[in-house]
Every structure is written in structure tokens, then in C-alpha cells.
Design a protein around this motif. Structure first.
Motif, PDB file in Angstrom:
ATOM      1  N   TYR A  42      -4.475  12.253   3.729  1.00  0.00           N
ATOM      2  CA  TYR A  42      -4.496  10.966   3.020  1.00  0.00           C
ATOM      3  C   TYR A  42      -3.350  10.101   3.524  1.00  0.00           C
ATOM      4  O   TYR A  42      -2.274  10.599   3.875  1.00  0.00           O
ATOM      5  CB  TYR A  42      -4.296  11.157   1.514  1.00  0.00           C
ATOM      6  CG  TYR A  42      -5.329  11.987   0.799  1.00  0.00           C
ATOM      7  CD1 TYR A  42      -6.490  11.408   0.301  1.00  0.00           C
ATOM      8  CD2 TYR A  42      -5.118  13.350   0.589  1.00  0.00           C
ATOM      9  CE1 TYR A  42      -7.426  12.164  -0.382  1.00  0.00           C
ATOM     10  CE2 TYR A  42      -6.048  14.121  -0.089  1.00  0.00           C
ATOM     11  CZ  TYR A  42      -7.204  13.520  -0.575  1.00  0.00           C
ATOM     12  OH  TYR A  42      -8.132  14.276  -1.254  1.00  0.00           O
ATOM     13  N   TYR A  43      -3.566   8.772   3.506  1.00  0.00           N
ATOM     14  CA  TYR A  43      -2.501   7.798   3.714  1.00  0.00           C
ATOM     15  C   TYR A  43      -2.498   6.903   2.480  1.00  0.00           C
ATOM     16  O   TYR A  43      -3.509   6.273   2.161  1.00  0.00           O
ATOM     17  CB  TYR A  43      -2.737   6.932   4.948  1.00  0.00           C
ATOM     18  CG  TYR A  43      -3.060   7.714   6.202  1.00  0.00           C
ATOM     19  CD1 TYR A  43      -2.060   8.309   6.970  1.00  0.00           C
ATOM     20  CD2 TYR A  43      -4.388   7.863   6.622  1.00  0.00           C
ATOM     21  CE1 TYR A  43      -2.376   9.025   8.119  1.00  0.00           C
ATOM     22  CE2 TYR A  43      -4.705   8.574   7.766  1.00  0.00           C
ATOM     23  CZ  TYR A  43      -3.692   9.156   8.508  1.00  0.00           C
ATOM     24  OH  TYR A  43      -4.006   9.861   9.639  1.00  0.00           O
ATOM     25  N   ALA A  44      -1.373   6.855   1.781  1.00  0.00           N
ATOM     26  CA  ALA A  44      -1.292   6.065   0.553  1.00  0.00           C
ATOM     27  C   ALA A  44      -0.171   5.034   0.672  1.00  0.00           C
ATOM     28  O   ALA A  44       0.759   5.180   1.478  1.00  0.00           O
ATOM     29  CB  ALA A  44      -1.039   6.977  -0.642  1.00  0.00           C
ATOM     30  N   VAL A  45      -0.261   3.988  -0.134  1.00  0.00           N
ATOM     31  CA  VAL A  45       0.800   2.982  -0.229  1.00  0.00           C
ATOM     32  C   VAL A  45       1.227   2.879  -1.688  1.00  0.00           C
ATOM     33  O   VAL A  45       0.446   3.184  -2.587  1.00  0.00           O
ATOM     34  CB  VAL A  45       0.322   1.600   0.268  1.00  0.00           C
ATOM     35  CG1 VAL A  45       0.035   1.627   1.756  1.00  0.00           C
ATOM     36  CG2 VAL A  45      -0.917   1.116  -0.499  1.00  0.00           C
ATOM     37  N   TYR A  46       2.462   2.469  -1.912  1.00  0.00           N
ATOM     38  CA  TYR A  46       2.888   2.299  -3.303  1.00  0.00           C
ATOM     39  C   TYR A  46       2.959   0.826  -3.713  1.00  0.00           C
ATOM     40  O   TYR A  46       3.107   0.515  -4.887  1.00  0.00           O
ATOM     41  CB  TYR A  46       4.221   3.011  -3.570  1.00  0.00           C
ATOM     42  CG  TYR A  46       5.473   2.358  -3.039  1.00  0.00           C
ATOM     43  CD1 TYR A  46       6.067   1.276  -3.689  1.00  0.00           C
ATOM     44  CD2 TYR A  46       6.109   2.849  -1.900  1.00  0.00           C
ATOM     45  CE1 TYR A  46       7.222   0.690  -3.216  1.00  0.00           C
ATOM     46  CE2 TYR A  46       7.268   2.275  -1.416  1.00  0.00           C
ATOM     47  CZ  TYR A  46       7.820   1.199  -2.081  1.00  0.00           C
ATOM     48  OH  TYR A  46       8.970   0.618  -1.610  1.00  0.00           O
ATOM     49  N   LYS A  47       2.811  -0.084  -2.753  1.00  0.00           N
ATOM     50  CA  LYS A  47       2.733  -1.507  -3.080  1.00  0.00           C
ATOM     51  C   LYS A  47       1.284  -1.970  -3.037  1.00  0.00           C
ATOM     52  O   LYS A  47       0.446  -1.357  -2.388  1.00  0.00           O
ATOM     53  CB  LYS A  47       3.587  -2.329  -2.111  1.00  0.00           C
ATOM     54  CG  LYS A  47       5.081  -2.179  -2.340  1.00  0.00           C
ATOM     55  CD  LYS A  47       5.875  -3.217  -1.562  1.00  0.00           C
ATOM     56  CE  LYS A  47       7.352  -3.134  -1.908  1.00  0.00           C
ATOM     57  NZ  LYS A  47       8.149  -4.182  -1.200  1.00  0.00           N
ATOM     58  N   SER A  48       1.021  -3.058  -3.710  1.00  0.00           N
ATOM     59  CA  SER A  48      -0.344  -3.546  -3.837  1.00  0.00           C
ATOM     60  C   SER A  48      -0.946  -3.916  -2.482  1.00  0.00           C
ATOM     61  O   SER A  48      -0.355  -4.683  -1.708  1.00  0.00           O
ATOM     62  CB  SER A  48      -0.368  -4.770  -4.760  1.00  0.00           C
ATOM     63  OG  SER A  48      -1.670  -5.291  -4.858  1.00  0.00           O
ATOM     64  N   GLN A  49      -2.112  -3.343  -2.193  1.00  0.00           N
ATOM     65  CA  GLN A  49      -2.849  -3.630  -0.957  1.00  0.00           C
ATOM     66  C   GLN A  49      -4.250  -3.046  -1.104  1.00  0.00           C
ATOM     67  O   GLN A  49      -4.410  -1.929  -1.592  1.00  0.00           O
ATOM     68  CB  GLN A  49      -2.141  -3.018   0.250  1.00  0.00           C
ATOM     69  CG  GLN A  49      -2.710  -3.428   1.592  1.00  0.00           C
ATOM     70  CD  GLN A  49      -1.879  -2.919   2.755  1.00  0.00           C
ATOM     71  OE1 GLN A  49      -1.233  -1.869   2.667  1.00  0.00           O
ATOM     72  NE2 GLN A  49      -1.861  -3.657   3.858  1.00  0.00           N
ATOM     73  N   SER A  50      -5.260  -3.806  -0.694  1.00  0.00           N
ATOM     74  CA  SER A  50      -6.625  -3.310  -0.824  1.00  0.00           C
ATOM     75  C   SER A  50      -6.917  -2.233   0.199  1.00  0.00           C
ATOM     76  O   SER A  50      -6.295  -2.175   1.267  1.00  0.00           O
ATOM     77  CB  SER A  50      -7.623  -4.463  -0.651  1.00  0.00           C
ATOM     78  OG  SER A  50      -7.634  -4.904   0.699  1.00  0.00           O
ATOM     79  N   LYS A  51      -7.873  -1.397  -0.130  1.00  0.00           N
ATOM     80  CA  LYS A  51      -8.261  -0.330   0.799  1.00  0.00           C
ATOM     81  C   LYS A  51      -8.828  -0.935   2.078  1.00  0.00           C
ATOM     82  O   LYS A  51      -8.595  -0.416   3.180  1.00  0.00           O
ATOM     83  CB  LYS A  51      -9.299   0.578   0.143  1.00  0.00           C
ATOM     84  CG  LYS A  51      -9.695   1.775   0.991  1.00  0.00           C
ATOM     85  CD  LYS A  51     -10.653   2.698   0.257  1.00  0.00           C
ATOM     86  CE  LYS A  51     -11.028   3.902   1.117  1.00  0.00           C
ATOM     87  NZ  LYS A  51     -11.946   4.824   0.418  1.00  0.00           N
ATOM     88  N   GLU A  52      -9.562  -2.035   1.952  1.00  0.00           N
ATOM     89  CA  GLU A  52     -10.158  -2.690   3.120  1.00  0.00           C
ATOM     90  C   GLU A  52      -9.072  -3.167   4.086  1.00  0.00           C
ATOM     91  O   GLU A  52      -9.179  -2.984   5.302  1.00  0.00           O
ATOM     92  CB  GLU A  52     -11.022  -3.874   2.684  1.00  0.00           C
ATOM     93  CG  GLU A  52     -12.291  -3.500   1.948  1.00  0.00           C
ATOM     94  CD  GLU A  52     -12.058  -3.028   0.524  1.00  0.00           C
ATOM     95  OE1 GLU A  52     -12.936  -2.319  -0.014  1.00  0.00           O
ATOM     96  OE2 GLU A  52     -10.974  -3.345  -0.053  1.00  0.00           O
ATOM     97  N   GLU A  53      -8.000  -3.770   3.533  1.00  0.00           N
ATOM     98  CA  GLU A  53      -6.919  -4.242   4.392  1.00  0.00           C
ATOM     99  C   GLU A  53      -6.191  -3.058   5.019  1.00  0.00           C
ATOM    100  O   GLU A  53      -5.823  -3.096   6.204  1.00  0.00           O
ATOM    101  CB  GLU A  53      -5.921  -5.101   3.610  1.00  0.00           C
ATOM    102  CG  GLU A  53      -4.841  -5.695   4.516  1.00  0.00           C
ATOM    103  CD  GLU A  53      -3.766  -6.458   3.774  1.00  0.00           C
ATOM    104  OE1 GLU A  53      -2.892  -7.013   4.452  1.00  0.00           O
ATOM    105  OE2 GLU A  53      -3.778  -6.480   2.527  1.00  0.00           O
TER     106      GLU A  53
END
Length: 391
Positions: A83-94
Motif C-alpha cells: 500500500y501507498y498512503a498519504v496523511y494529507k488530503s488528496q484524492s485517490k485519482e490524483e
């Protein structure tokens, strides 16, 4: 009048400090909202099947993020669920769009911040990996085995102060660290008080993307124009002011010898103003290959942990100029590049020397190619996989 001028300067300086203090307060307070300096209890899983890399946010043309994607892709090929995750707001598409710009063919599953927050003590990957100091506190909330993919000694990203100390403290919180090359490990052990393992994986590059171009070094002494590709970043660790000053001075020196020095800066947006050359912006892989093939020399300031740029330049056969005060020699054998001091005179004299002695450039290229042939992302991915197997 003199007193009034001095008072005006003090007032201006006070205004600058006030503005900078507001910017710093905004950044530090945002980080403090999640900052957790506690030491973790790290219990290895019985078997590692899933692994999640946490990033701040997916951004195009960021070498550190691309290395995470490459590592994750190699682990995916080994059978791990990545998995690659982010903790700041960002859409999966982007996220997916940006990841594919950085690494076409990337393998793994992308998780938004909201999806990442759904992990908890019981439902979480076997291993979760911090990829930068600001991500450490976020992964400490999970029940996963906690690792830290250390790609640079990040306190050096800041002047000594709050963020310097906050970043430094993350190496002392019990996460299992994996250093991208040996330099980070050396710095952490020397500057910090780590209480957890620090493993090392090789710093590689993707050889298929930067094929070797045959160059006629014998023709360099007759050139009336020397094109130099200069990797430039805003960050102080890349010596942006020193590099531009040196290029500008050397250009004037070479002009007196009847040689035109054409500096092509890249690495920042085209709006970034430069001295002594042209800023051609942030380049994709095809544009990078074209630049390296066109240029006669490449210049990089690797003052902290090295990046992929020197590897890519050398892979194409482009003679490299690095700084003797930096970390290049921690990663490459002797005589793979021309090492200069932070001096325009030193750069001028060494540039003139290698232009007139093609055998030096040939030897540097041979040494670099021999070493580069020992590296690959597949090898580094296997090294990381072996670390996971031994937890």
C-alpha cells in the motif's frame, strides 16, 4: 541622517522577522498537532504479508517519492501486498496519476488519508513504514510493526531550531530503521541516540531508463562551447546560491579563453529565477535523457544523502562534477567524478584540466560504469525483502 537610515533598516528587519515568524509558527504548529515524541513498543509480526508506506502527499518529480514507489513495486513483485498512503488530503485519482507520472508501471494499492485513518490496532498492515520525519508520528498510532525508510538525514533540511530538533528526535523513537545507503546510518549513530536497529540497503538507479551514450572526450579540448547540466533546487543543502555564483564567475573566466559556458539549470519550476544560465524547469525522464545526451558535463551538489541524479548522469556517460565537501565519495569509488571545492577558481581550473586531458574523463567513465553495473532496484528490493523476512 545616518541614524535615520539605521533605524529604517532595523524597522525593515523587524518586519521581515515578523513575517517569517508567522510562516514558521504556521508550519510548526501544524506539525505539533500530530507530533508524538514517545518511544514505540515494536513487536515483530509472525509473518509479513502486507506493508504500507506512508507519505505526506503524492507529488510529481520528487525523487524521494519515486524511490518509495520503486521499492514498493519491487516488494510487490516478491509477493507482498503493498500500500501507498498519504496523511494529507488528496484524492485517490490524483495519487494514482502522480505515481504513474513518477513511475510508469508502479505496482501497489493507493490509500487516501481517510482510508489510512481506518486502520487501527487490530485492522492494519503487518508493517507500516514512515518515509519522512513528519510521517513518523502518524504511523505510531497503529498496531503494525513500525519501520522508517530513511532516505536522508532530515534535520539538515532546516537551520538549527525547532524543526531541526523535531526531525532529529524521530531517529530515537524505536522504529526499525532502514537507511538508503550507509551515510544516513553513520549520521544517525554519530548525531543521535538510536535505540533500534539500523539496516542498510544499496542506493540504486534504474539503468534501463538511462542508457550509455558514447562520447568523444578527445574533442572536448577543441570545443568553443561547453554545455553543463546543473541540478538546482531551492533547498540550501543543494547550494543554490553557491552554485549559481560559481557558474556565473566561471562563465566569465572561460569567455576570456574564447569558450562559451552554457549552463542549463533544472529541478525547479521555470518561474524560479537563476543567474549565469537558463532555467529549463522540471523535466520528465525523456527530457532528462535528452539533456544528459546534449550536455558535456553535469553538476550536482550532493551535500547530504545522495540522490538519483548523479547516478543517472553517470549512467549516460555524462562526466560529473560534484563537491568535495559533500557525500559523493560515501557512495562511489574513487575517481568517478571531478570533485571541486566551493570556489569558482577551483571549478575553473579543474574544468580546464579535464577538458585538456580526455584520458581522465575516460577513466572516470570506466570506473563509474563498473560500479553502476553492480546496482539495480531489483537488488535493493531483495535486500529490503530479506530484512522483512528476518523480523
Amino acid at each position: 541622517m545616518e541614524a535615520l537610515i539605521r533605524e529604517g533598516k532595523r524597522t525593515l528587519l523587524s518586519l521581515i522577522h515578523s513575517a517569517q515568524a508567522r510562516v514558521d509558527a504556521y508550519r510548526v504548529n501544524a506539525l505539533l498537532e500530530n507530533y508524538d515524541p514517545s518511544v514505540v513498543e515494536n513487536i515483530p509480526p509472525k509473518k509479513v504479508k502486507s506493508i504500507c508506506f506512508l507519505l505526506t502527499r503524492m507529488v510529481r518529480f520528487v525523487g524521494g517519492q519515486t524511490s518509495v514507489l520503486r521499492l514498493g513495486t519491487e516488494l510487490s513483485k516478491q509477493g507482498y501486498h503493498v500500500y501507498y498512503a498519504v496523511y494529507k488530503s488528496q484524492s485517490k485519482e490524483e495519487m494514482e496519476y502522480v505515481a504513474k507520472c513518477n513511475l510508469p508501471g508502479v505496482q501497489g494499492t493507493f490509500l487516501t488519508a481517510a482510508s489510512f485513518r481506518k486502520f487501527n490496532e487490530k485492522k492494519c498492515p503487518d508493517v507500516v513504514v514512515a518515509t519522512g520525519w513528519d510521517t513518523v508520528s502518524h504511523i505510531k498510532k497503529l498496531g503494525s510493526y513500525k519501520m522508517y525508510y530513511v532516505q536522508d538525514y532530515e534535520p539538515y533540511f532546516y537551520t538549527f531550531g525547532e524543526m531541526f530538533l523535531m526531525a532529529k528526535k524521530t531517529y530515537e523513537q524505536g522504529l526499525h530503521m532502514v537507511s538508503f545507503g550507509a551515510w544516513n546510518k553513520q549520521m544517525i549513530e554519530h548525531e543521535c541516540k538510536p535505540i533500534s536497529p539500523i539496516d542498510i540497503v544499496d542506493f540504486p538507479y534504474e539503468r534501463a531508463e538511462y542508457p550509455l551514450k558514447e562520447r568523444d572526450f578527445g574533442s572536448y579540448s577543441d570545443k568553443k562551447e561547453i554545455v553543463i547540466a546543473v541540478y538546482l533546487k531551492y533547498y540550501g543543502k543543494r547550494l543554490p546560491c553557491v552554485v549559481q555564483y560559481m557558474i556565473e564567475k566561471v562563465s566569465k573566466m572561460l569567455k576570456e579563453d574564447g569558450i562559451k559556458l552554457t549552463a542549463k539549470y533544472y529541478g525547479e519550476a521555470k518561474t524560479f529565477k537563476v543567474r549565469g544560465g537558463e532555467n529549463i524547469g522540471m523535466l520528465n525522464k525523456q527530457e532528462l535523457r535528452s539533456l544528459y545526451e546534449e550536455a558535456d558535463f553535469g553538476l550536482v551538489a550532493s551535500m547530504t544523502n545522495i540522490c538519483t541524479v548523479p547516478y543517472e548522469m553517470l549512467a549516460t556517460g555524462l562526466p560529473l562534477i560534484e563537491f568535495s565537501e559533500g557525500t559523493f565519495e560515501y557512495f562511489f569509488p574513487k575517481n568517478c567524478a571531478t570533485l571541486v571545492e566551493m570556489s569558482a577558481d577551483d571549478l575553473y581550473h579543474k574544468l580546464k584540466n579535464v577538458i585538456s586531458t580526455p584520458e581522465v574523463l575516460r577513466e572516470q567513465q570506466e570506473n563509474a560504469q563498473e560500479y553502476l553495473n553492480t546496482l539495480s532496484w531489483e537488488k535493493t528490493g531483495k535486500q529490503f525483502g530479506e530484512i522483512l523476512e528476518c523480523l
